[in-house]
Scaffold this motif. Structure first.
Motif, PDB file in Angstrom:
ATOM      1  N   THR A 161       0.814  -1.219   0.000  1.00 41.59           N
ATOM      2  CA  THR A 161       0.000   0.000   0.000  1.00 41.59           C
ATOM      3  C   THR A 161       0.848   1.270   0.000  1.00 41.59           C
ATOM      4  O   THR A 161       0.421   2.298  -0.512  1.00 41.59           O
ATOM      5  CB  THR A 161      -0.988   0.031   1.184  1.00 41.59           C
ATOM      6  OG1 THR A 161      -0.340  -0.512   2.333  1.00 41.59           O
ATOM      7  CG2 THR A 161      -2.227  -0.777   0.869  1.00 41.59           C
ATOM      8  N   LEU A 162       2.066   1.204   0.555  1.00 39.81           N
ATOM      9  CA  LEU A 162       2.953   2.373   0.479  1.00 39.81           C
ATOM     10  C   LEU A 162       3.345   2.641  -0.975  1.00 39.81           C
ATOM     11  O   LEU A 162       3.515   3.786  -1.386  1.00 39.81           O
ATOM     12  CB  LEU A 162       4.218   2.150   1.300  1.00 39.81           C
ATOM     13  CG  LEU A 162       4.218   2.649   2.730  1.00 39.81           C
ATOM     14  CD1 LEU A 162       5.584   2.420   3.355  1.00 39.81           C
ATOM     15  CD2 LEU A 162       3.856   4.112   2.802  1.00 39.81           C
ATOM     16  N   ALA A 240       9.983   3.716   6.002  1.00 40.66           N
ATOM     17  CA  ALA A 240       8.881   3.613   6.966  1.00 40.66           C
ATOM     18  C   ALA A 240       9.369   2.978   8.261  1.00 40.66           C
ATOM     19  O   ALA A 240      10.292   2.168   8.249  1.00 40.66           O
ATOM     20  CB  ALA A 240       7.744   2.789   6.371  1.00 40.66           C
ATOM     21  N   SER A 243       8.710   5.429  13.830  1.00 41.13           N
ATOM     22  CA  SER A 243       8.093   5.420  15.162  1.00 41.13           C
ATOM     23  C   SER A 243       7.837   4.003  15.679  1.00 41.13           C
ATOM     24  O   SER A 243       7.112   3.811  16.647  1.00 41.13           O
ATOM     25  CB  SER A 243       6.777   6.202  15.119  1.00 41.13           C
ATOM     26  OG  SER A 243       5.962   5.726  14.062  1.00 41.13           O
ATOM     27  N   LEU A 282       5.707  11.275   4.054  1.00 46.22           N
ATOM     28  CA  LEU A 282       5.178  10.344   3.055  1.00 46.22           C
ATOM     29  C   LEU A 282       4.390  11.062   1.959  1.00 46.22           C
ATOM     30  O   LEU A 282       4.405  10.663   0.802  1.00 46.22           O
ATOM     31  CB  LEU A 282       4.288   9.330   3.796  1.00 46.22           C
ATOM     32  CG  LEU A 282       3.590   8.230   3.021  1.00 46.22           C
ATOM     33  CD1 LEU A 282       4.566   7.461   2.163  1.00 46.22           C
ATOM     34  CD2 LEU A 282       2.896   7.299   4.005  1.00 46.22           C
TER      35      LEU A 282
ATOM     36  N   LEU B 267       1.993   0.869   4.893  1.00 46.35           N
ATOM     37  CA  LEU B 267       1.222   2.104   5.041  1.00 46.35           C
ATOM     38  C   LEU B 267       0.861   2.333   6.512  1.00 46.35           C
ATOM     39  O   LEU B 267       0.800   3.471   6.973  1.00 46.35           O
ATOM     40  CB  LEU B 267      -0.046   2.048   4.170  1.00 46.35           C
ATOM     41  CG  LEU B 267      -0.822   3.353   4.042  1.00 46.35           C
ATOM     42  CD1 LEU B 267       0.034   4.469   3.473  1.00 46.35           C
ATOM     43  CD2 LEU B 267      -2.066   3.172   3.166  1.00 46.35           C
ATOM     44  N   MET B 269       2.748   1.555   9.056  1.00 39.76           N
ATOM     45  CA  MET B 269       3.954   2.154   9.637  1.00 39.76           C
ATOM     46  C   MET B 269       4.093   3.600   9.181  1.00 39.76           C
ATOM     47  O   MET B 269       4.404   4.487   9.966  1.00 39.76           O
ATOM     48  CB  MET B 269       5.191   1.372   9.192  1.00 39.76           C
ATOM     49  CG  MET B 269       5.691   0.401  10.210  1.00 39.76           C
ATOM     50  SD  MET B 269       7.302  -0.239   9.730  1.00 39.76           S
ATOM     51  CE  MET B 269       6.900  -1.312   8.386  1.00 39.76           C
ATOM     52  N   GLY B 270       3.864   3.824   7.880  1.00 39.62           N
ATOM     53  CA  GLY B 270       3.960   5.168   7.321  1.00 39.62           C
ATOM     54  C   GLY B 270       2.967   6.119   7.977  1.00 39.62           C
ATOM     55  O   GLY B 270       3.267   7.291   8.199  1.00 39.62           O
ATOM     56  N   THR B 271       1.806   5.613   8.323  1.00 37.38           N
ATOM     57  CA  THR B 271       0.780   6.429   8.983  1.00 37.38           C
ATOM     58  C   THR B 271       1.229   6.807  10.395  1.00 37.38           C
ATOM     59  O   THR B 271       1.099   7.956  10.818  1.00 37.38           O
ATOM     60  CB  THR B 271      -0.563   5.657   9.018  1.00 37.38           C
ATOM     61  OG1 THR B 271      -0.916   5.296   7.684  1.00 37.38           O
ATOM     62  CG2 THR B 271      -1.665   6.495   9.633  1.00 37.38           C
ATOM     63  N   MET B 272       1.793   5.830  11.109  1.00 37.85           N
ATOM     64  CA  MET B 272       2.330   6.116  12.447  1.00 37.85           C
ATOM     65  C   MET B 272       3.398   7.198  12.373  1.00 37.85           C
ATOM     66  O   MET B 272       3.424   8.122  13.190  1.00 37.85           O
ATOM     67  CB  MET B 272       2.966   4.850  13.041  1.00 37.85           C
ATOM     68  CG  MET B 272       1.987   3.799  13.518  1.00 37.85           C
ATOM     69  SD  MET B 272       2.774   2.155  13.708  1.00 37.85           S
ATOM     70  CE  MET B 272       4.302   2.569  14.536  1.00 37.85           C
ATOM     71  N   ASP B 273       4.269   7.068  11.378  1.00 36.67           N
ATOM     72  CA  ASP B 273       5.361   8.030  11.223  1.00 36.67           C
ATOM     73  C   ASP B 273       4.821   9.423  10.918  1.00 36.67           C
ATOM     74  O   ASP B 273       5.350  10.427  11.394  1.00 36.67           O
ATOM     75  CB  ASP B 273       6.304   7.598  10.083  1.00 36.67           C
ATOM     76  CG  ASP B 273       6.991   6.272  10.375  1.00 36.67           C
ATOM     77  OD1 ASP B 273       6.937   5.819  11.532  1.00 36.67           O
ATOM     78  OD2 ASP B 273       7.580   5.701   9.445  1.00 36.67           O
ATOM     79  N   THR B 274       3.764   9.476  10.082  1.00 43.24           N
ATOM     80  CA  THR B 274       3.195  10.770   9.709  1.00 43.24           C
ATOM     81  C   THR B 274       2.549  11.434  10.926  1.00 43.24           C
ATOM     82  O   THR B 274       2.651  12.639  11.116  1.00 43.24           O
ATOM     83  CB  THR B 274       2.180  10.589   8.561  1.00 43.24           C
ATOM     84  OG1 THR B 274       2.788   9.801   7.542  1.00 43.24           O
ATOM     85  CG2 THR B 274       1.771  11.926   7.987  1.00 43.24           C
ATOM     86  N   ALA B 276       3.537  11.006  13.978  1.00 41.63           N
ATOM     87  CA  ALA B 276       4.664  11.483  14.782  1.00 41.63           C
ATOM     88  C   ALA B 276       5.215  12.785  14.209  1.00 41.63           C
ATOM     89  O   ALA B 276       5.532  13.722  14.947  1.00 41.63           O
ATOM     90  CB  ALA B 276       5.758  10.416  14.846  1.00 41.63           C
ATOM     91  N   LEU B 277       5.290  12.848  12.877  1.00 41.44           N
ATOM     92  CA  LEU B 277       5.803  14.038  12.207  1.00 41.44           C
ATOM     93  C   LEU B 277       4.890  15.249  12.439  1.00 41.44           C
ATOM     94  O   LEU B 277       5.339  16.383  12.506  1.00 41.44           O
ATOM     95  CB  LEU B 277       5.919  13.743  10.703  1.00 41.44           C
ATOM     96  CG  LEU B 277       6.971  14.471   9.897  1.00 41.44           C
ATOM     97  CD1 LEU B 277       8.350  14.213  10.447  1.00 41.44           C
ATOM     98  CD2 LEU B 277       6.899  14.017   8.433  1.00 41.44           C
ATOM     99  N   PRO B 282       1.271   7.722  17.974  1.00 42.17           N
ATOM    100  CA  PRO B 282       0.337   6.644  17.665  1.00 42.17           C
ATOM    101  C   PRO B 282       0.117   5.720  18.862  1.00 42.17           C
ATOM    102  O   PRO B 282       1.045   5.447  19.627  1.00 42.17           O
ATOM    103  CB  PRO B 282       1.015   5.893  16.520  1.00 42.17           C
ATOM    104  CG  PRO B 282       2.462   6.222  16.627  1.00 42.17           C
ATOM    105  CD  PRO B 282       2.550   7.591  17.240  1.00 42.17           C
ATOM    106  N   LEU B 373      -3.013  12.156   3.523  1.00 39.56           N
ATOM    107  CA  LEU B 373      -2.514  11.605   4.779  1.00 39.56           C
ATOM    108  C   LEU B 373      -2.009  12.700   5.732  1.00 39.56           C
ATOM    109  O   LEU B 373      -2.245  12.653   6.939  1.00 39.56           O
ATOM    110  CB  LEU B 373      -1.406  10.587   4.491  1.00 39.56           C
ATOM    111  CG  LEU B 373      -0.736   9.935   5.699  1.00 39.56           C
ATOM    112  CD1 LEU B 373      -1.770   9.347   6.644  1.00 39.56           C
ATOM    113  CD2 LEU B 373       0.241   8.863   5.253  1.00 39.56           C
ATOM    114  N   TRP B 374      -1.330  13.682   5.173  1.00 36.93           N
ATOM    115  CA  TRP B 374      -0.778  14.751   6.009  1.00 36.93           C
ATOM    116  C   TRP B 374      -1.906  15.527   6.671  1.00 36.93           C
ATOM    117  O   TRP B 374      -1.876  15.815   7.869  1.00 36.93           O
ATOM    118  CB  TRP B 374       0.109  15.650   5.135  1.00 36.93           C
ATOM    119  CG  TRP B 374       0.795  16.769   5.858  1.00 36.93           C
ATOM    120  CD1 TRP B 374       0.730  18.093   5.547  1.00 36.93           C
ATOM    121  CD2 TRP B 374       1.645  16.670   7.010  1.00 36.93           C
ATOM    122  NE1 TRP B 374       1.486  18.812   6.424  1.00 36.93           N
ATOM    123  CE2 TRP B 374       2.063  17.979   7.335  1.00 36.93           C
ATOM    124  CE3 TRP B 374       2.083  15.596   7.791  1.00 36.93           C
ATOM    125  CZ2 TRP B 374       2.897  18.247   8.412  1.00 36.93           C
ATOM    126  CZ3 TRP B 374       2.912  15.868   8.875  1.00 36.93           C
ATOM    127  CH2 TRP B 374       3.317  17.176   9.169  1.00 36.93           C
TER     128      TRP B 374
END
Lengths: 299, 385
Positions: A161-162, A240, A243, A282, B267, B269-274, B276-277, B282, B373-374
């Motif tokens: 999905t990424l 990715a 966190s 992202l 995604l 993980m990417g969502t968690m990171d976003t 945090a950013l 999360p 997402l942002w």
């Protein structure tokens, strides 16, 4: 031009008669992929989705002229399905299956290495991946075709999905993609970032590459070294798992920080030191590539 | 899946790797006298059974020369909360201890087999410097570590085991014993589909080699080949993680305030990171998977909302095979069954996104929509304040 897949690719689908295999084969055919055969042991002689079904991969290669295999075989038998492709001389194996035991993949890797040594050019993509797509020409995988657009950016990623996110953004920016490759989220994969970067570097249609990595292992660090030594095209990286807590597997079998290695920090550092542009947010991937390619006429 | 020390040693025993005489695992002091008896005459070692290294320094391993000392040791360890450099958060509560006979140690070695990504196969790692954590050894004395790539079909040939014994300066009269242990360890790794098998230290005693400590990690993907291990209750999982696993959801509890529901591990993980950013934290990792339907979405909501720390929920779906209208219907169905006590931010993109957004808009439920997402992350962080 593109890498791995083109209009000429002749695809066989392993386990074409299964639920997942049927659904995604139909989607690939609708996209325009040339699926020439299916393989399901014991169902040889049947016709499924208008394609002949064979008992063995060898028959599908010889009788239907297949040179690509798309594997939808369930995890317990998937490694064996890949070994059958290697034995039959399939040039490109795209394995979608998630959950293959790591030791099975270790055995597959040895078979792939032995084939190379013997002079057979076989390449495996996956497992645990969305597959490969050359937009407008051929799709061998489970990605939604319509978000893609034939174009200038090569994308390689450990996550499904990424990848869609990066594809969508580069389409929105009007850049499009040359080929999109999901190498998969397992600890041992058929192809590495470096393998795919090497292909993109040689491909005239690819002007820039987006590389989407994640925590765990050192494939991104290896890719950074390759970029520094051997690449001329710009590469944009996203990693990715910034966190993610150490020691826990984040969904993908390969996404785990072990003994302080494979961290987000070390990967970003390696990429930056090699000169790769690392995108922190992202949502900024498409814009970052567009900015770099602005003013450059499309090839 | 990580196994506890006593479980690891049980596998060692089954594969012929010598371990100290065991009195078994006990959960209460009442069971101690029988355990001491089973472990033979003292001295004994009382060891906390938790999934973390560094137990000794944290007071989780104690030597006892008499039954009275053993009682004191077991009393102090049972129920204690162990905080080591490997534990997270508040540490791990000790529910059980292993009672073992002591050993006369002449020499300590390090021996392990790991799944090595680079060589794409098992790797045997050995060192004459046992007892020290391998990560520390690798940092401080990398030259003291021997590595040997293992063929996943052939295992460890005798000549290679012998060579290793010479390299580790094992005395000739103990070489055969060492080779048996090394070969058995590799055999265990391959037969049981391990990701890691570690003996640290492997000690030489007057009676030969003994695995004084043991650590085994099983490859989760291979559990279908090992039903006896698949049935085991995984002590690493929290109560919520256990519920999620039963519902076939990939969920990991974290310590923030924004609950996440995402399709796809990357995604997620990417969502968690976003998040945090955007200045938030999360509360979890959650991948609803490619086969998300209303039932799964409902289950996911239930689990996210059971975490009392959650102050907002962010749903991020990039529809591929999963269709956005189906996810929207799932969200609405879930809201009918689960009481939503916190703000909900939803970002939908991909297949059938218009239909999905329309469904949510028409339903007149209190949902904050986000276009990317942002935007979603910023709105969720704001809502959680």
């Amino acid at each position: 031009m593109s890498i791995l897949l083109s209009r000429e690719s002749r695809i066989l689908v392993q386990n074409i008669t299964g639920g997942t295999g049927t659904f995604h084969s139909r989607q690939c055919i609708e996209y325009g992929s040339n699926i020439v055969a299916g393989v399901t042991p014991g169902r040889g002689g049947e016709v499924h989705l208008g394609r002949p079904v064979f008992n063995t991969v060898g028959e599908a290669v010889r009788q239907a002229g297949a040179d690509v295999s798309l594997v939808f075989v369930p995890a317990p038998a998937a490694a064996d399905a890949v070994l059958e492709c290697v034995d039959a001389g399939v040039a490109l194996i795209v394995c979608i299956t998630e959950g293959i035991p790591v030791l099975d993949m270790a055995r597959v890797k040895r078979a792939l290495a032995a084939a190379h040594k013997a002079g057979f050019g076989v390449r495996m993509i996956g497992p645990n991946c969305p597959g490969v797509i050359t937009p407008g020409a051929c799709k061998a995988g489970i990605m939604p075709g319509y978000i893609h657009q034939a174009g200038r950016v090569g994308i390689v990623s450990r996550s499904g999905t990424l990848t869609y996110e990066a594809v969508y953004q580069t389409t929105q920016q009007g850049l499009g993609q040359s080929t999109v490759v999901g190498i998969g989220g397992d600890p041992i994969s058929g192809s590495s970032f470096t393998d795919i970067l090497e292909l993109f570097e040689k491909d005239p249609a690819t002007e820039a590459v987006v590389m989407i990595g994640e925590i765990g292992g050192s494939a991104e660090e290896d890719a950074a070294r390759f970029y520094r030594e051997r690449m001329s095209k710009p590469v944009f990286g996203f990693i990715a798992g910034r966190s993610a807590p150490p020691g826990r597997r984040m969904g993908h079998a390969g996404a785990i920080v072990e003994g302080g290695s494979g961290t987000h920090e070390s990967k970003v550092k390696a990429l930056r030191e090699a000169g790769i542009t690392v995108v922190e947010n992202l949502g900024d991937i498409g814009a970052a590539v567009a900015k770099r390619l602005a003013g450059k006429a499309a090839v | 899946m990580k196994l506890l020390e006593y479980e690891s040693k049980e596998l060692f025993r089954q594969h012929g790797i010598p371990v100290p005489p065991s009195g078994g695992v006990i959960k209460s002091l009442a069971a101690l006298p029988a355990a001491l008896k089973r472990a033979g005459k003292g001295p004994w070692v009382i060891k906390a059974q938790v999934l973390a290294g560094g137990r000794g320094k944290a007071g989780g391993i104690k030597l006892a020369k008499t039954p009275a000392e053993a009682r004191l040791a077991a009393r102090s360890i049972l129920g204690m909360t162990l905080v080591t450099h490997q534990t997270r958060g508040q540490g791990l509560k000790v529910h059980e201890v292993l009672v073992e006979g002591g050993a006369k140690i002449q020499r300590e070695l390090y021996l392990s087999v790991v799944m090595d990504r680079k060589s794409a196969g098992p790797m045997l790692i050995a060192s004459a410097e046992g007892g020290m954590e391998i990560e520390r050894l690798a940092a401080e004395k990398p030259e003291a570590i021997l590595r040997l790539a293992i063929d996943p079909v052939a295992g460890l040939p005798s000549f290679a085991a012998r060579r290793l014994a010479f390299q580790l300066k094992v005395a000739p009269e103990h070489a055969a014993g060492f080779c048996r242990v090394a070969q058995a360890l590799v055999e265990l790794f391959i037969r049981r589909d391990c990701g890691l098998v570690e003996v640290n230290p492997l000690v030489l005693t007057p009676k030969g080699f003994l695995a004084l400590d043991g650590k085994v990690v099983i490859d989760d993907n291979a559990l279908f080949r090992h039903p006896e291990l698949a049935r085991r209750r995984d002590p690493e999982l929290s109560a919520l993680e256990r519920q999620a696993k039963a519902a076939d959801l990939s969920y990991i509890a974290l310590d923030g305030t924004i609950g996440c529901m995402v399709n796809g591990a990357g995604l997620a993980m990417g969502t968690m990171d976003t998040i945090a950013l955007a200045g938030g934290r999360p509360a979890n990792f959650l991948d609803v998977g490619g086969a998300a339907d209303e039932n799964r979405v409902t289950k996911a909501f239930q689990i996210i909302l059971k975490d009392p720390k959650v102050k907002a929920v962010l749903v991020n779906i990039f529809g591929g095979i999963v269709k956005c209208d189906m996810i929207a219907a799932g969200i609405l169905g879930a809201l009918g069954k689960v009481k939503l006590r916190v703000p909900l931010v939803v970002r939908l993109q991909g297949t059938n996104v218009e239909k999905g957004r329309e469904l949510l808009a028409k339903a007149k439920v209190d949902i904050v929509s986000a276009h990317d997402l942002w935007d979603a992350a910023k709105k969720a962080v704001e809502a959680a304040r």
